[in-house]
Design a protein around this motif. Structure first.
Motif, mmCIF file in Angstrom:
data_model
loop_
_atom_site.group_PDB
_atom_site.id
_atom_site.type_symbol
_atom_site.label_atom_id
_atom_site.label_comp_id
_atom_site.label_asym_id
_atom_site.label_seq_id
_atom_site.Cartn_x
_atom_site.Cartn_y
_atom_site.Cartn_z
ATOM 1 N N ARG A 108 2.559 -0.201 22.391
ATOM 2 C CA ARG A 108 2.371 0.774 21.314
ATOM 3 C C ARG A 108 1.429 1.887 21.769
ATOM 4 O O ARG A 108 1.700 3.076 21.560
ATOM 5 N N LEU A 109 0.313 1.508 22.391
ATOM 6 C CA LEU A 109 -0.632 2.515 22.879
ATOM 7 C C LEU A 109 -0.014 3.347 23.994
ATOM 8 O O LEU A 109 -0.246 4.561 24.071
ATOM 9 N N LYS A 110 0.761 2.703 24.861
ATOM 10 C CA LYS A 110 1.420 3.439 25.945
ATOM 11 C C LYS A 110 2.322 4.533 25.385
ATOM 12 O O LYS A 110 2.296 5.681 25.856
ATOM 13 N N SER A 111 3.105 4.202 24.376
ATOM 14 C CA SER A 111 4.012 5.186 23.775
ATOM 15 C C SER A 111 3.240 6.319 23.128
ATOM 16 O O SER A 111 3.596 7.501 23.267
ATOM 17 N N PHE A 112 2.164 5.975 22.409
ATOM 18 C CA PHE A 112 1.366 7.001 21.730
ATOM 19 C C PHE A 112 0.709 7.938 22.737
ATOM 20 O O PHE A 112 0.808 9.168 22.617
ATOM 21 N N ASP A 140 2.519 4.250 15.296
ATOM 22 C CA ASP A 140 3.970 4.448 15.388
ATOM 23 C C ASP A 140 4.384 5.781 14.782
ATOM 24 O O ASP A 140 5.216 6.501 15.349
ATOM 25 N N ARG A 141 3.797 6.098 13.637
ATOM 26 C CA ARG A 141 4.149 7.353 12.966
ATOM 27 C C ARG A 141 3.649 8.568 13.744
ATOM 28 O O ARG A 141 4.367 9.568 13.879
ATOM 29 N N LEU A 142 2.444 8.494 14.284
ATOM 30 C CA LEU A 142 1.925 9.599 15.086
ATOM 31 C C LEU A 142 2.812 9.839 16.306
ATOM 32 O O LEU A 142 3.131 10.989 16.639
ATOM 33 N N THR A 143 3.222 8.765 16.949
ATOM 34 C CA THR A 143 4.114 8.881 18.107
ATOM 35 C C THR A 143 5.436 9.522 17.708
ATOM 36 O O THR A 143 5.962 10.397 18.412
ATOM 37 N N GLU A 144 5.949 9.092 16.574
ATOM 38 C CA GLU A 144 7.221 9.636 16.087
ATOM 39 C C GLU A 144 7.108 11.142 15.828
ATOM 40 O O GLU A 144 7.994 11.918 16.220
ATOM 41 N N ILE A 145 6.027 11.564 15.188
ATOM 42 C CA ILE A 145 5.837 12.989 14.894
ATOM 43 C C ILE A 145 5.714 13.799 16.174
ATOM 44 O O ILE A 145 6.322 14.870 16.319
ATOM 45 N N LEU A 146 4.920 13.304 17.118
ATOM 46 C CA LEU A 146 4.745 14.015 18.382
ATOM 47 C C LEU A 146 6.074 14.147 19.125
ATOM 48 O O LEU A 146 6.383 15.217 19.674
ATOM 49 N N ASN A 147 6.867 13.095 19.142
ATOM 50 C CA ASN A 147 8.163 13.154 19.827
ATOM 51 C C ASN A 147 9.136 14.080 19.110
ATOM 52 O O ASN A 147 9.924 14.784 19.752
ATOM 53 N N GLN A 148 9.081 14.078 17.780
ATOM 54 C CA GLN A 148 9.922 15.010 17.022
ATOM 55 C C GLN A 148 9.511 16.452 17.299
ATOM 56 O O GLN A 148 10.357 17.332 17.510
ATOM 57 N N GLY A 149 8.199 16.687 17.288
ATOM 58 C CA GLY A 149 7.693 18.032 17.534
ATOM 59 C C GLY A 149 8.042 18.531 18.925
ATOM 60 O O GLY A 149 8.330 19.724 19.120
ATOM 61 N N GLU A 174 0.827 -1.191 0.000
ATOM 62 C CA GLU A 174 0.000 0.000 0.000
ATOM 63 C C GLU A 174 0.870 1.252 0.000
ATOM 64 O O GLU A 174 0.542 2.255 0.602
ATOM 65 N N SER A 175 1.979 1.171 -0.695
ATOM 66 C CA SER A 175 2.978 2.226 -0.628
ATOM 67 C C SER A 175 2.509 3.531 -1.252
ATOM 68 O O SER A 175 3.115 4.570 -1.008
ATOM 69 N N PHE A 176 1.438 3.498 -2.032
ATOM 70 C CA PHE A 176 0.963 4.709 -2.666
ATOM 71 C C PHE A 176 -0.147 5.384 -1.867
ATOM 72 O O PHE A 176 -0.676 6.411 -2.266
ATOM 73 N N ILE A 177 -0.513 4.788 -0.732
ATOM 74 C CA ILE A 177 -1.558 5.360 0.097
ATOM 75 C C ILE A 177 -0.914 6.088 1.269
ATOM 76 O O ILE A 177 -0.227 5.488 2.080
ATOM 77 N N GLU A 178 -1.132 7.373 1.358
ATOM 78 C CA GLU A 178 -0.549 8.185 2.420
ATOM 79 C C GLU A 178 -1.529 8.208 3.589
ATOM 80 O O GLU A 178 -2.512 8.935 3.567
ATOM 81 N N TYR A 179 -1.267 7.413 4.591
ATOM 82 C CA TYR A 179 -2.193 7.310 5.714
ATOM 83 C C TYR A 179 -2.011 8.423 6.732
ATOM 84 O O TYR A 179 -2.948 8.789 7.420
ATOM 85 N N ILE A 180 -0.797 8.897 6.871
ATOM 86 C CA ILE A 180 -0.518 10.040 7.742
ATOM 87 C C ILE A 180 0.174 11.103 6.902
ATOM 88 O O ILE A 180 1.202 10.833 6.282
ATOM 89 N N GLU A 181 -0.419 12.287 6.861
ATOM 90 C CA GLU A 181 0.237 13.411 6.188
ATOM 91 C C GLU A 181 0.714 14.396 7.247
ATOM 92 O O GLU A 181 -0.047 14.778 8.132
ATOM 93 N N LEU A 182 1.952 14.779 7.151
ATOM 94 C CA LEU A 182 2.500 15.826 8.006
ATOM 95 C C LEU A 182 2.815 17.026 7.126
ATOM 96 O O LEU A 182 3.693 16.959 6.266
ATOM 97 N N ILE A 183 2.081 18.086 7.329
ATOM 98 C CA ILE A 183 2.299 19.312 6.562
ATOM 99 C C ILE A 183 2.976 20.330 7.469
ATOM 100 O O ILE A 183 2.398 20.761 8.471
ATOM 101 N N LYS A 184 4.193 20.683 7.129
ATOM 102 C CA LYS A 184 4.911 21.702 7.887
ATOM 103 C C LYS A 184 4.576 23.053 7.282
ATOM 104 O O LYS A 184 5.231 23.531 6.357
#
Length: 283
Positions: A110-114, A52-61, A17-27
């Motif tokens: 996973r939920l704990k981290s998120f 996992d991606r949402l957690t990663e973005i939040l931690n980066q932010g 499903e590499s062509f489906i963007e499930y999470i978009e991050l717009i800076k």
């Protein structure tokens, strides 16, 4: 690049499903990032990879020195239908007891981290609820700094119907903001709230007419970004600090109990019944 001031970063889930963007991050700028849940064909149901991606973005932010505001919304008619229950249902139906224990532990962590990434987030966190919200997309809203809902949005927590228990710290935050009886109505009895009811109970900051949401969203974000940055973020940290340790304890306890419920005999059947009911109702 959408233009000079906006950077689009996409996240794809799965090799097939590499062509489906499930999470978009717009800076949108150095000060403002926007997350868009972009899985409209599945009502923005959240998969493991999306968590996992949402957690990663939040931690980066959280670590980004320039960022002031992170806003989240959904693409399509739904904000989010919550956790995608399809994969867990398949896994629990086809694995051994030992494997199920491993899957449940992985899911709990996973939920704990998120959820901890939401609890810890030091910048301004705003949700623009553009349509129906279900499950964890509702239970975590009390961890946000602002929740702006379209007039057609609804809020429901089918914990009991799916043989699960509370998460997102909602066993603590909902009684605090709604009062015990109102909280029990949604947590125990799966009472769906309209946007107006959610605002009356303190879960929503403001209700906005559907056709005005995009315009109001920009104006709200611009106003927040116009405020003195240091004063804004320092004041959030002051508000945050009194409950942060409690919320982490609540999160851990909720997820320990939730894992036990995942391993119960009633959970697999309840999930299958719930999924079949949703399919029949075209959700």
């Amino acid at each position: 690049m959408n233009n000079k001031s906006e950077e689009l970063v996409s996240y794809s889930n799965g090799k097939n499903e590499s062509f489906i963007e499930y999470i978009e991050l717009i800076k949108k700028s150095q000060l403002h990032w926007e997350i868009i849940l972009n899985r409209p064909e599945k009502y923005n149901a959240i998969t493991s990879s999306m968590y996992d991606r949402l957690t990663e973005i939040l931690n980066q932010g959280a670590k980004d020195e320039e960022l002031v505001l992170l806003s989240i919304t959904g693409k399509g008619k739904y904000y989010s239908s919550g956790t995608d229950l399809t994969d867990p249902a398949k896994s629990f139906a086809s694995t051994t007891t030992t494997d199920i224990e491993t899957i449940a532990e992985r899911g709990k962590n996973r939920l704990k981290s998120f959820i901890e990434s939401l609890i810890n987030f030091p910048k301004i966190l705003i949700s623009f609820v553009n349509g129906p919200a279900i499950g964890i997309s509702v239970s975590t809203l009390a961890l946000f700094d602002g929740v702006y809902a379209s007039s057609s949005s609804t809020f429901s927590l089918p914990f009991i119907r799916t043989a699960q228990t509370t998460e997102g710290c909602s066993s603590f935050t909902f009684p605090n903001i709604m009062g015990s009886l109102h909280a029990k109505e949604i947590l125990l009895f799966d009472q769906k709230l309209t946007a107006e009811q959610a605002q009356q109970r303190g879960l929503v900051t403001r209700v906005i007419q559907d056709d005005l949401l995009e315009k109001e969203k920009d104006e709200i974000c611009q106003f927040i970004l116009s405020l003195p940055k240091q004063s804004l973020l320092t004041t959030k940290q002051l508000i945050q600090r009194w409950n942060i340790d409690t919320l982490k304890i609540v999160n851990q306890q909720e997820l320990n109990i939730l894992k036990q419920q995942w391993l119960s005999q009633e959970f697999p059947q309840a999930i299958l019944t719930f999924i079949n009911r949703r399919k029949k109702s075209n959700l």
